[in-house]
Scaffold this active site. Structure first.
Site, PDB file in Angstrom:
ATOM      1  N   ALA A   3     -64.107  85.040 -92.901  1.00  0.00           N
ATOM      2  CA  ALA A   3     -63.135  84.555 -91.910  1.00  0.00           C
ATOM      3  C   ALA A   3     -62.360  83.332 -92.373  1.00  0.00           C
ATOM      4  O   ALA A   3     -61.438  82.893 -91.696  1.00  0.00           O
ATOM      5  CB  ALA A   3     -63.871  84.225 -90.609  1.00  0.00           C
ATOM      6  N   SER A  33     -68.663  82.967 -93.643  1.00  0.00           N
ATOM      7  CA  SER A  33     -68.373  83.154 -95.073  1.00  0.00           C
ATOM      8  C   SER A  33     -69.243  82.133 -95.809  1.00  0.00           C
ATOM      9  O   SER A  33     -70.086  81.489 -95.162  1.00  0.00           O
ATOM     10  CB  SER A  33     -66.882  82.997 -95.395  1.00  0.00           C
ATOM     11  OG  SER A  33     -66.478  81.669 -95.215  1.00  0.00           O
ATOM     12  N   TYR A  50     -64.937  98.062-107.624  1.00  0.00           N
ATOM     13  CA  TYR A  50     -64.284  97.841-106.326  1.00  0.00           C
ATOM     14  C   TYR A  50     -64.001  99.187-105.631  1.00  0.00           C
ATOM     15  O   TYR A  50     -64.288  99.361-104.441  1.00  0.00           O
ATOM     16  CB  TYR A  50     -62.985  97.067-106.567  1.00  0.00           C
ATOM     17  CG  TYR A  50     -62.245  96.636-105.333  1.00  0.00           C
ATOM     18  CD1 TYR A  50     -62.705  95.570-104.561  1.00  0.00           C
ATOM     19  CD2 TYR A  50     -61.068  97.274-104.934  1.00  0.00           C
ATOM     20  CE1 TYR A  50     -62.007  95.152-103.434  1.00  0.00           C
ATOM     21  CE2 TYR A  50     -60.368  96.865-103.812  1.00  0.00           C
ATOM     22  CZ  TYR A  50     -60.835  95.806-103.066  1.00  0.00           C
ATOM     23  OH  TYR A  50     -60.140  95.398-101.944  1.00  0.00           O
ATOM     24  N   ALA A  57     -65.487 102.062-106.063  1.00  0.00           N
ATOM     25  CA  ALA A  57     -66.742 102.704-105.636  1.00  0.00           C
ATOM     26  C   ALA A  57     -67.261 102.045-104.354  1.00  0.00           C
ATOM     27  O   ALA A  57     -67.713 102.727-103.425  1.00  0.00           O
ATOM     28  CB  ALA A  57     -67.786 102.614-106.749  1.00  0.00           C
ATOM     29  N   ILE A 103     -51.930  93.579 -99.914  1.00  0.00           N
ATOM     30  CA  ILE A 103     -51.681  92.528 -98.918  1.00  0.00           C
ATOM     31  C   ILE A 103     -51.678  91.177 -99.640  1.00  0.00           C
ATOM     32  O   ILE A 103     -52.552  90.916-100.480  1.00  0.00           O
ATOM     33  CB  ILE A 103     -52.797  92.531 -97.829  1.00  0.00           C
ATOM     34  CG1 ILE A 103     -52.995  93.948 -97.233  1.00  0.00           C
ATOM     35  CG2 ILE A 103     -52.496  91.513 -96.737  1.00  0.00           C
ATOM     36  CD1 ILE A 103     -51.807  94.560 -96.549  1.00  0.00           C
TER      37      ILE A 103
HETATM   38  N1  LIG Z   1     -55.625  91.522-100.263  1.00  0.00           N
HETATM   39  C1  LIG Z   1     -55.475  92.820-100.390  1.00  0.00           C
HETATM   40  O1  LIG Z   1     -54.462  93.317-100.919  1.00  0.00           O
HETATM   41  C2  LIG Z   1     -56.527  93.754 -99.883  1.00  0.00           C
HETATM   42  C3  LIG Z   1     -56.249  95.118 -99.882  1.00  0.00           C
HETATM   43  C4  LIG Z   1     -57.191  96.021 -99.424  1.00  0.00           C
HETATM   44  C5  LIG Z   1     -58.398  95.558 -98.958  1.00  0.00           C
HETATM   45  N2  LIG Z   1     -58.671  94.220 -98.969  1.00  0.00           N
HETATM   46  C6  LIG Z   1     -59.980  93.796 -98.462  1.00  0.00           C
HETATM   47  O2  LIG Z   1     -59.795  92.870 -97.417  1.00  0.00           O
HETATM   48  C7  LIG Z   1     -60.904  91.970 -97.371  1.00  0.00           C
HETATM   49  C8  LIG Z   1     -60.389  90.544 -97.398  1.00  0.00           C
HETATM   50  O3  LIG Z   1     -59.645  90.348 -98.594  1.00  0.00           O
HETATM   51  P1  LIG Z   1     -58.687  89.105 -98.842  1.00  0.00           P
HETATM   52  O4  LIG Z   1     -57.574  89.578 -99.668  1.00  0.00           O
HETATM   53  O5  LIG Z   1     -58.433  88.399 -97.558  1.00  0.00           O
HETATM   54  O6  LIG Z   1     -59.649  88.219 -99.781  1.00  0.00           O
HETATM   55  P2  LIG Z   1     -59.776  86.623 -99.938  1.00  0.00           P
HETATM   56  O7  LIG Z   1     -58.529  85.927 -99.543  1.00  0.00           O
HETATM   57  O8  LIG Z   1     -60.314  86.433-101.312  1.00  0.00           O
HETATM   58  O9  LIG Z   1     -60.919  86.236 -98.876  1.00  0.00           O
HETATM   59  C9  LIG Z   1     -62.214  86.747 -99.019  1.00  0.00           C
HETATM   60  C10 LIG Z   1     -63.109  86.156 -97.926  1.00  0.00           C
HETATM   61  O10 LIG Z   1     -64.438  86.697 -98.093  1.00  0.00           O
HETATM   62  C11 LIG Z   1     -65.395  85.620 -98.179  1.00  0.00           C
HETATM   63  N3  LIG Z   1     -66.513  86.074 -99.005  1.00  0.00           N
HETATM   64  C12 LIG Z   1     -66.469  86.549-100.279  1.00  0.00           C
HETATM   65  N4  LIG Z   1     -67.698  86.862-100.710  1.00  0.00           N
HETATM   66  C13 LIG Z   1     -68.548  86.595 -99.672  1.00  0.00           C
HETATM   67  C14 LIG Z   1     -69.953  86.711 -99.513  1.00  0.00           C
HETATM   68  N5  LIG Z   1     -70.754  87.157-100.482  1.00  0.00           N
HETATM   69  N6  LIG Z   1     -70.501  86.357 -98.321  1.00  0.00           N
HETATM   70  C15 LIG Z   1     -69.712  85.897 -97.320  1.00  0.00           C
HETATM   71  N7  LIG Z   1     -68.384  85.758 -97.419  1.00  0.00           N
HETATM   72  C16 LIG Z   1     -67.802  86.098 -98.590  1.00  0.00           C
HETATM   73  C17 LIG Z   1     -64.570  84.465 -98.780  1.00  0.00           C
HETATM   74  O11 LIG Z   1     -65.103  83.179 -98.499  1.00  0.00           O
HETATM   75  P3  LIG Z   1     -66.179  82.449 -99.465  1.00  0.00           P
HETATM   76  O12 LIG Z   1     -65.707  82.681-100.866  1.00  0.00           O
HETATM   77  O13 LIG Z   1     -66.155  81.033 -99.026  1.00  0.00           O
HETATM   78  O14 LIG Z   1     -67.475  83.117 -99.177  1.00  0.00           O
HETATM   79  C18 LIG Z   1     -63.256  84.654 -98.021  1.00  0.00           C
HETATM   80  O15 LIG Z   1     -63.373  84.119 -96.713  1.00  0.00           O
HETATM   81  C19 LIG Z   1     -61.789  92.331 -98.573  1.00  0.00           C
HETATM   82  O16 LIG Z   1     -62.831  93.174 -98.172  1.00  0.00           O
HETATM   83  C20 LIG Z   1     -60.831  93.068 -99.479  1.00  0.00           C
HETATM   84  O17 LIG Z   1     -61.500  93.952-100.340  1.00  0.00           O
HETATM   85  C21 LIG Z   1     -57.758  93.309 -99.426  1.00  0.00           C
END
Ligand SMILES: NC(=O)c1ccc[n+]([C@@H]2O[C@H](COP(=O)([O-])OP(=O)(O)OC[C@H]3O[C@@H](n4cnc5c(N)ncnc54)[C@H](OP(=O)(O)O)[C@@H]3O)[C@@H](O)[C@H]2O)c1
Length: 247
Positions: free
Chosen positions: A14, A37, A156, A158, A189
């Site tokens: 979050a 998180s 990723y 998988a 995104i």
């Molecule tokens: N951005 C895209 O284009 C895209 C596309 C398709 C799907 N997604 C999916 O959308 C979701 C969010 O992506 P995002 O782009 O917003 O990524 P992001 O900006 O890197 O944010 C990831 C979030 O997950 C937390 N996190 C990571 N590992 C964690 C763990 N082991 N335990 C608890 N919290 C954890 C991070 O905080 P901390 O590091 O502080 O833990 C952060 O709050 C992901 O599942 C990603 O695969 C993203």
């Protein structure tokens, strides 16, 4: 628009990107929040920013979703504060990209343990609460990479493909308990996760998107709020794509 008033959600990941936008949109619609998180200071900042704008209850807990017991302890602390959790947004995720020839075992395991086992851990520790309350919305954030695949992302892809099966199966297990389980599959995104991609790769992606632009975290968040609402009561077991039309 307060269609989530008196509802409470747990949002993982979050503190940044899509998870932060989801938290804001849920709050905008009246939902109380538990933010999760790993980095406490980022969660604290997110909480303050939400409370500046919205009149909802916000708590946060730092936890690593990879760790089964840490998730259990965190969710137990949450249940001590609020014993009816209506919505779980499984969103936290990571990438550790490399072609198979160069991918380490650690890169494989870290991604699978976070993006797939982490979602199992959260579903596992919420489900009895939702069954007891005869209500629930579980939303798993997957990715189009889970169905399309991508060079350098076997770990990723998988993990995200696995979420499709988890979502479908769990929806069948708990449908009779008035709990819906859906996945949302975003395309490209703009967040920190995609910021790392090289410009050349970004150009290549853009060419394949019908709308000729990347998506925003807010656009994903609005879809999540709808699936979390009572208006989406008859949608379950689905993977819903939001990708601007990827060819
Ligand atoms: N951005 C895209 O284009 C895209 C596309 C398709 C799907 N997604 C999916 O959308 C979701 C969010 O992506 P995002 O782009 O917003 O990524 P992001 O900006 O890197 O944010 C990831 C979030 O997950 C937390 N996190 C990571 N590992 C964690 C763990 N082991 N335990 C608890 N919290 C954890 C991070 O905080 P901390 O590091 O502080 O833990 C952060 O709050 C992901 O599942 C990603 O695969 C993203």
């Amino acid at each position: 628009m307060n269609f989530l008033q008196n509802k409470t959600a747990i949002v993982t990941g979050a503190s940044k990107g899509i998870g932060k936008a989801i938290s804001f949109d849920l709050a905008k619609n009246g939902c109380n929040l538990f933010l999760v998180s790993r980095t406490e200071k980022d969660l604290e900042k997110t909480k303050k920013e939400i409370l500046k704008i919205y009149d909802v209850k916000v708590h946060f807990f730092s936890a690593d979703i990879k760790n089964f017991n840490e998730v259990k302890n965190t969710f137990d602390k949450i249940f001590n504060i609020e014993n009816k959790i209506d919505i779980l947004i499984n969103n936290a995720g990571i990438t550790k990209d490399n072609i198979l020839a160069r991918m380490t075992e650690n890169d494989w395991q870290d991604v699978i343990e976070t993006n797939l086992s982490g979602y199992f851990n959260c579903c596992k520790h919420i489900i009895k609460n939702m069954i007891r309350n005869k209500y629930g919305r579980i939303i798993n954030i997957s990715s189009v990479i889970g169905s399309n695949g991508n060079t350098g992302q076997i770990n990723y892809a998988a993990s995200k493909a696995g979420l499709k099966g988890l979502t479908k199966s769990l929806s069948k297990e708990v449908g009779a308990r008035n709990i819906t389980v859906n996945s949302i599959s975003p395309g490209f995104i703009e967040t920190d996760m995609t910021e790392e991609l090289k410009d050349l790769n970004k150009k290549k992606f853009l060419n394949n998107i019908s709308l000729k632009r990347f998506g925003s975290p807010n656009e994903v968040a609005k879809l999540v709020s709808f699936i979390a609402s009572d208006d989406a009561a008859y949608i379950t077991g689905q993977t819903i794509t939001i990708d601007g039309g990827i060819n």
